[in-house]
Write an enzyme that holds these catalytic residues in place. Structure first.
Site, PDB file in Angstrom:
ATOM      1  N   LYS A 192       0.711  -0.594  -0.047  1.00  0.00           N
ATOM      2  CA  LYS A 192      -0.067   0.136   0.033  1.00  0.00           C
ATOM      3  C   LYS A 192       0.628   1.330  -0.007  1.00  0.00           C
ATOM      4  O   LYS A 192       1.321   1.710   0.896  1.00  0.00           O
ATOM      5  CB  LYS A 192      -1.031  -0.070   0.994  1.00  0.00           C
ATOM      6  CG  LYS A 192      -1.737   1.307   1.548  1.00  0.00           C
ATOM      7  CD  LYS A 192      -2.795   1.049   2.794  1.00  0.00           C
ATOM      8  CE  LYS A 192      -3.644   2.321   2.760  1.00  0.00           C
ATOM      9  NZ  LYS A 192      -4.204   2.708   3.428  1.00  0.00           N
ATOM     10  N   LYS A 245      -2.045  -1.300  -3.695  1.00  0.00           N
ATOM     11  CA  LYS A 245      -2.760  -0.658  -3.958  1.00  0.00           C
ATOM     12  C   LYS A 245      -1.625   0.655  -3.827  1.00  0.00           C
ATOM     13  O   LYS A 245      -1.220   0.919  -3.235  1.00  0.00           O
ATOM     14  CB  LYS A 245      -3.624  -0.136  -2.437  1.00  0.00           C
ATOM     15  CG  LYS A 245      -4.721   0.793  -2.165  1.00  0.00           C
ATOM     16  CD  LYS A 245      -4.813   0.729  -0.786  1.00  0.00           C
ATOM     17  CE  LYS A 245      -5.922   1.776  -0.496  1.00  0.00           C
ATOM     18  NZ  LYS A 245      -6.566   2.615   0.640  1.00  0.00           N
TER      19      LYS A 245
END
Ligand code: PBG
Length: 322
Positions: A192, A245
């Site tokens: 992330k 992400k």
């Protein structure tokens, strides 16, 4: 000419036969924001078409999700009360915990995933506990594990830690196992990035950091070797699915994670990616449907098995029409 690449492009049915990547309903997870209160269906300004629902209005949305055949949702809680210990995150009667129970009561077969993080529950908006301006790691992990367990007890089918603290997957796995949830999978937000693409989400979840940024725990957008180490660690600690992400600017990361580890990979088509398309489409500058299908196909081509997207319901409709 012996070889003409265009021969197989001449008819729709031929193109179907040689298509290499297929985007299907089975790939999709729809993110849902749940708020306190009654009768609430509140539009998120920065994300046209996305609303925040109170637990009692949730069933109407679920009817659509199920009718369209989307296999799963991921729940984000937006509590009324925030404090320095993120108390509402692990409250057995918290907004996410009640939402999970409602979903399971209405539609037992709809997969309910819960986002496990503290940022929407802390008064400073960071994903962990803060002391003297420093985001603490190990004490945060303890609370994240408690939060995951409370989601499991409420009936969640899978938990998805998005905080990026070190060691949280192992701690969550250990606590879930000790409490008898040995078969509850973990989808880790493993790679992330500290991204500007989360802007609209922070309005939706009320989770913008009140000081500083998330760069002491989320990944530097410039790094990929470091992302692979994060993924390797999360897998060692027991993650069942790993996520990259955002998605669009990180297709190379998706590809490398898939090729290196061969495990189920999820891509999060995040809020900013959604809002960019919506803003351009509203001005008539792009063909929304074609653009979205192309973007999501690109994520699958890169190696994603699962796509979390605010477009899930639209895509489900488009795939049905096609
Ligand atoms: C919480 C969390 C965020 C997103 C998912 N979980 C925001 C953040 O890290 O600031 C972003 C999702 C999106 O932008 O759609 N940690």
């Amino acid at each position: 000419m012996l070889i003409r690449m265009r021969r197989l492009r001449q008819k729709p049915a031929l193109r179907r036969l040689v298509r290499e990547t297929h985007l299907t309903l089975d790939d999709l997870i729809y993110p849902v924001f749940v708020v306190e209160g009654h009768g609430v269906v509140q539009p998120v300004q920065a994300m046209p078409g996305v609303n925040r629902y109170s637990v009692d209005t949730l069933p109407r949305l679920l009817d659509r999700v199920v009718e369209l055949g989307v296999p799963g949702i991921i729940l984000f809680g937006v509590p009324d009360t925030k404090d320095d210990r993120a108390t509402a995150a692990y409250d057995p009667d918290g907004v996410v915990q009640r939402a999970v129970a409602t979903v399971k009561a209405c539609y037992p077969d709809l997969l309910v995933i819960t986002d496990v993080c503290l940022c929407a529950y802390t008064d400073h908006g960071h994903c962990g506990l803060v002391e003297k301006g420093v985001i603490l790691n190990d004490p945060s992990v303890e609370l994240l594990a408690r939060t995951a367990l409370s989601h499991a007890r409420a009936g969640a089918d899978m938990v998805a830690p998005s905080d990026m603290m070190d060691g949280r997957i192992g701690a969550i796995r250990e606590l879930l196992d000790a409490e008898g949830y040995v078969h509850l999978p973990i989808m880790s937000y493993a790679a992330k990035y500290a991204s500007a693409f989360y802007g609209p989400f922070r309005e939706a979840a009320g989770s913008a950091p009140q000081f500083g940024d998330r760069r002491t725990y989320q990944l530097d957008p410039a790094n990929v070797a470091e992302a692979l180490r994060e993924v390797a660690l999360d897998l060692e600690e027991g993650a069942d699915i790993v996520m990259v992400k955002p998605a669009l600017a990180y297709l190379d990361v998706i590809r490398q994670v898939k090729e290196t580890f061969g495990v189920p990979v999820a891509a999060y088509n995040v809020s900013g990616e959604y809002s960019l398309v919506k803003a351009a489409a509203a001005r008539g500058w792009v063909d929304e449907r074609a653009l979205v299908l192309e973007m999501l196909t690109g994520m699958k081509r890169a190696g994603a098995d699962i796509i979390l997207t605010y477009f899930a319901l639209d895509v489900a409709r488009w795939l049905k029409e096609a």
